[in-house]
Enzyme design. Structure first.
Site, PDB file in Angstrom:
ATOM      1  N   ALA A  11       0.831  -1.214   0.000  1.00  0.00           N
ATOM      2  CA  ALA A  11       0.000   0.000   0.000  1.00  0.00           C
ATOM      3  C   ALA A  11       0.857   1.253   0.000  1.00  0.00           C
ATOM      4  CB  ALA A  11      -0.915  -0.005   1.220  1.00  0.00           C
ATOM      5  N   ALA A  12       2.009   1.162  -0.678  1.00  0.00           N
ATOM      6  CA  ALA A  12       2.942   2.290  -0.608  1.00  0.00           C
ATOM      7  C   ALA A  12       2.730   3.304  -1.732  1.00  0.00           C
ATOM      8  CB  ALA A  12       4.379   1.784  -0.619  1.00  0.00           C
ATOM      9  N   GLY A  13       1.979   2.927  -2.744  1.00  0.00           N
ATOM     10  CA  GLY A  13       1.784   3.832  -3.879  1.00  0.00           C
ATOM     11  C   GLY A  13       1.035   5.092  -3.461  1.00  0.00           C
ATOM     12  N   ARG A  17      -3.075   9.474  -9.685  1.00  0.00           N
ATOM     13  CA  ARG A  17      -4.215   9.645 -10.600  1.00  0.00           C
ATOM     14  C   ARG A  17      -5.552   9.810  -9.881  1.00  0.00           C
ATOM     15  NH1 ARG A  17      -2.747   4.552 -14.193  1.00  0.00           N
ATOM     16  NH2 ARG A  17      -1.434   4.151 -12.376  1.00  0.00           N
ATOM     17  N   GLU A 157       6.699  -8.831 -17.549  1.00  0.00           N
ATOM     18  CA  GLU A 157       5.927  -7.584 -17.509  1.00  0.00           C
ATOM     19  C   GLU A 157       5.684  -7.071 -18.926  1.00  0.00           C
ATOM     20  OE1 GLU A 157       4.602  -6.159 -14.562  1.00  0.00           O
ATOM     21  OE2 GLU A 157       5.165  -8.213 -14.104  1.00  0.00           O
ATOM     22  N   ASN A 172      -1.048 -11.980 -14.594  1.00  0.00           N
ATOM     23  CA  ASN A 172      -0.761 -12.026 -13.165  1.00  0.00           C
ATOM     24  C   ASN A 172      -1.648 -11.018 -12.441  1.00  0.00           C
ATOM     25  OD1 ASN A 172       0.532 -12.154 -10.635  1.00  0.00           O
ATOM     26  ND2 ASN A 172       2.052 -10.610 -11.250  1.00  0.00           N
ATOM     27  N   ASN A 230      -7.030   2.892  -9.824  1.00  0.00           N
ATOM     28  CA  ASN A 230      -5.989   3.924  -9.954  1.00  0.00           C
ATOM     29  C   ASN A 230      -6.587   5.314 -10.046  1.00  0.00           C
ATOM     30  OD1 ASN A 230      -3.651   2.239 -10.021  1.00  0.00           O
ATOM     31  ND2 ASN A 230      -4.309   1.569 -12.056  1.00  0.00           N
ATOM     32  N   LYS A 354     -37.281  10.842  18.697  1.00  0.00           N
ATOM     33  CA  LYS A 354     -35.937  10.762  19.283  1.00  0.00           C
ATOM     34  C   LYS A 354     -36.038  10.288  20.714  1.00  0.00           C
ATOM     35  CE  LYS A 354     -33.890  13.476  21.737  1.00  0.00           C
ATOM     36  NZ  LYS A 354     -33.414  14.674  22.468  1.00  0.00           N
ATOM     37  N   TYR A 369     -43.616  15.831  16.681  1.00  0.00           N
ATOM     38  CA  TYR A 369     -42.297  15.548  17.237  1.00  0.00           C
ATOM     39  C   TYR A 369     -42.473  14.812  18.557  1.00  0.00           C
ATOM     40  CZ  TYR A 369     -37.829  16.007  19.542  1.00  0.00           C
ATOM     41  OH  TYR A 369     -36.658  15.742  20.206  1.00  0.00           O
TER      42      TYR A 369
HETATM   43  C1  UD1 Z   1       2.006  -5.526 -11.044  1.00  0.00           C
HETATM   44  C2  UD1 Z   1       2.700  -6.802 -11.463  1.00  0.00           C
HETATM   45  C3  UD1 Z   1       2.051  -7.328 -12.742  1.00  0.00           C
HETATM   46  C4  UD1 Z   1       0.558  -7.543 -12.518  1.00  0.00           C
HETATM   47  C5  UD1 Z   1      -0.095  -6.257 -12.002  1.00  0.00           C
HETATM   48  C6  UD1 Z   1      -1.524  -6.504 -11.599  1.00  0.00           C
HETATM   49  C7  UD1 Z   1       5.007  -6.569 -10.718  1.00  0.00           C
HETATM   50  C8  UD1 Z   1       6.394  -6.250 -11.116  1.00  0.00           C
HETATM   51  N1  UD1 Z   1       4.091  -6.524 -11.690  1.00  0.00           N
HETATM   52  O1  UD1 Z   1       2.249  -4.563 -12.060  1.00  0.00           O
HETATM   53  O2  UD1 Z   1       2.638  -8.555 -13.129  1.00  0.00           O
HETATM   54  O3  UD1 Z   1      -0.061  -7.951 -13.734  1.00  0.00           O
HETATM   55  O4  UD1 Z   1       0.618  -5.768 -10.838  1.00  0.00           O
HETATM   56  O5  UD1 Z   1      -2.138  -5.296 -11.277  1.00  0.00           O
HETATM   57  O6  UD1 Z   1       4.768  -6.881  -9.572  1.00  0.00           O
HETATM   58  N2  UD1 Z   1       3.662  -0.918  -4.774  1.00  0.00           N
HETATM   59  C9  UD1 Z   1       4.295  -0.606  -3.594  1.00  0.00           C
HETATM   60  N3  UD1 Z   1       5.611  -0.279  -3.631  1.00  0.00           N
HETATM   61  C10 UD1 Z   1       6.327  -0.260  -4.789  1.00  0.00           C
HETATM   62  C11 UD1 Z   1       5.651  -0.583  -5.982  1.00  0.00           C
HETATM   63  C12 UD1 Z   1       4.333  -0.917  -5.940  1.00  0.00           C
HETATM   64  O7  UD1 Z   1       3.692  -0.597  -2.521  1.00  0.00           O
HETATM   65  O8  UD1 Z   1       7.513   0.033  -4.727  1.00  0.00           O
HETATM   66  C13 UD1 Z   1       2.223  -1.238  -4.754  1.00  0.00           C
HETATM   67  C14 UD1 Z   1       1.432  -0.181  -5.509  1.00  0.00           C
HETATM   68  O9  UD1 Z   1       0.942   0.793  -4.622  1.00  0.00           O
HETATM   69  C15 UD1 Z   1       0.314  -0.980  -6.127  1.00  0.00           C
HETATM   70  C16 UD1 Z   1       0.900  -2.392  -6.278  1.00  0.00           C
HETATM   71  O10 UD1 Z   1       2.037  -2.442  -5.436  1.00  0.00           O
HETATM   72  O11 UD1 Z   1      -0.789  -1.065  -5.276  1.00  0.00           O
HETATM   73  C17 UD1 Z   1       1.234  -2.755  -7.694  1.00  0.00           C
HETATM   74  O12 UD1 Z   1       2.266  -1.899  -8.147  1.00  0.00           O
HETATM   75  P1  UD1 Z   1       2.333  -1.371  -9.632  1.00  0.00           P
HETATM   76  O13 UD1 Z   1       3.592  -0.683  -9.847  1.00  0.00           O
HETATM   77  O14 UD1 Z   1       1.080  -0.673  -9.960  1.00  0.00           O
HETATM   78  O15 UD1 Z   1       2.383  -2.757 -10.419  1.00  0.00           O
HETATM   79  P2  UD1 Z   1       1.968  -2.972 -11.888  1.00  0.00           P
HETATM   80  O16 UD1 Z   1       2.916  -2.243 -12.771  1.00  0.00           O
HETATM   81  O17 UD1 Z   1       0.546  -2.741 -12.069  1.00  0.00           O
END
Ligand code: UD1
Ligand code: MG
Length: 378
Positions: A11-13, A17, A157, A172, A230, A354, A369
């Site tokens: 949940a680091a993202g 967007r 990927e 995946n 997203n 109430k 009331y």
């Molecule tokens: C990732 C998968 C891909 C899969 C897809 C499904 C990898 C390399 N790829 O790609 O195979 O089809 O998910 O949606 O794993 N996050 C972190 N820290 C980071 C990077 C990401 O917490 O350093 C979290 C993001 O917040 C996000 C999730 O991991 O919730 C997925 O990361 P994201 O970079 O969006 O992966 P995708 O490129 O979608």
């Protein structure tokens, strides 16, 4: 004898967007933060203290999520999904089964994760995959030829794939279960020499394969179970998918919905047989509807119990109240907290209650009331 389950929630993202001051995972589906859905499912699966890998918005996250058992794991820089899981290593024991989930993927069903864990061979790993008509953007599941049993050999990927690999439609989901000991060793050997310059979690699959580790796959019932949000368009799509699931559960439990697309469940609803619910009804908190209850259009019911065969007429609001059997409420009635209607009582249009108990068979039919009162029978 179930292995120790160690759930790691990414949940680091930042969620740029979303165009929001809130961290993405705090955006809500059915009034519950997306990440809370994931945590609740993890707990239902038996994980008492999931690991939450966070980056942005620590304060906001802790304000909302702080009062529950979680390992808080900081990923200061987002260097990829493999790097994110690596931050959780100090809390991973060798004999743990590590289940990787995502804070912005809220609709995964408990049963689906149970199937994934059941599919995981001892010391092997299991990946949740889906087949998509349009797989663009996702990591592709690479399998050996049929004569090799179609075994998974790796994940590639989108940005690193060959034109041939881009044709693969099995993708995946990101959700996978892995053996703790091997995972730690694989994560230590990840490199970021790829198209995105990231440490990919997905690279551990090829490592596992080359070491002869067994790799299984499982599929969700519905692809929405592995969808993330997203932006707010995708968030709204998750909300609709969630509401459709809730509507189906209610119908299967005995409720008749005039239009399953026009009902919102933002909590839990229990229904008896032959409940009838008209359009644009919102349920919040914990609501219990007895047998044969009718709820008219445009009602909002929050934390309340409604007795058998009671009729809630249109445009009524009920909050933290209890209504007996064979009652009539509304249209345009408002029951505020601590209102109690005993059996066979009536509250009509433009009546507000109430902290009041209305006795058996009593009626307040118009423009009234009733506050801080006890009203006897009949
Ligand atoms: C990732 C998968 C891909 C899969 C897809 C499904 C990898 C390399 N790829 O790609 O195979 O089809 O998910 O949606 O794993 N996050 C972190 N820290 C980071 C990077 C990401 O917490 O350093 C979290 C993001 O917040 C996000 C999730 O991991 O919730 C997925 O990361 P994201 O970079 O969006 O992966 P995708 O490129 O979608
Ligand atoms: Mg990415």
């Amino acid at each position: 004898s179930f292995m120790a389950l160690n759930v790691v929630i990414l949940a680091a993202g930042k969620g740029t967007r979303m165009k929001s001051d809130l961290p993405k995972v705090l955006h809500k589906v059915a009034e519950r933060p997306m990440v809370q859905h994931v945590i609740d499912t993890a707990r239902a699966l038996g994980a008492d203290k999931p690991q939450l890998v966070y980056g942005y918005g620590a304060e906001a996250l802790q304000a909302v999520m702080g009062r529950q058992p979680l390992h808080w794991v900081l990923q200061a820089e987002q260097l990829g999904t493999g790097h994110a899981v690596a931050q959780a290593i100090p809390n991973i024991a060798d004999d743990d089964t590590v289940l990787v989930l995502y804070g912005d993927v809220p609709l995964t069903r408990l049963e689906t994760l149970q199937q994934l864990l059941a599919a995981k061979p001892a010391n092997g790993l299991a990946i949740l995959t889906v087949n998509l008509a349009n797989p663009t953007g996702y990591g592709r599941i690479v399998r050996a030829g049929e004569n090799n049993g179609g075994k998974v050999t790796g994940i590639v990927e989108q940005k690193d794939a060959t034109p041939e690999q881009l044709k693969i439609t099995e993708v995946n989901s990101g959700i996978m279960a892995l053996p703790g000991k091997q995972l730690k060793s694989w994560l230590g050997r990840l490199s970021n020499s790829n198209a995105q310059g990231e440490y990919y979690l997905t690279d551990v699959i090829a490592m596992a394969h080359s070491e002869g580790v067994e790799i299984a796959t499982a599929q969700p019932q519905n692809p929405m179970e592995v969808e993330g949000a997203n932006n707010r368009v995708q968030l709204a799509a998750l909300e609709r998918a969630y509401q459709q699931r809730k509507a189906e559960e209610l119908m299967l439990a005995g409720a008749n919905l005039r239009d399953p697309a026009r009902i919102d469940v933002r909590g839990s609803v229990e229904v008896g047989n032959d409940v009838m619910i008209d359009i644009n009804v919102i349920f919040e908190g914990k609501v219990v509807l007895g047998k044969g209850v009718t709820v008219g259009a445009n009602c909002i019911l929050k934390d309340c119990v409604i007795g058998d065969n009671t009729e809630i007429k249109p445009n009524s609001m009920i909050e933290k109240a209890s209504v007996g059997a064979d009652c009539s409420v509304g249209p345009f009635a408002r029951l505020r907290p601590d209102s109690v209607m005993l059996d066979d009582s009536h509250v009509g249009n433009f009546v507000e209650m109430k902290k009041t108990t209305l006795g058996k068979g009593s009626k307040a039919n118009h423009l009234t009331y009733l506050g801080d009162a006890v009203i006897g029978a009949k």
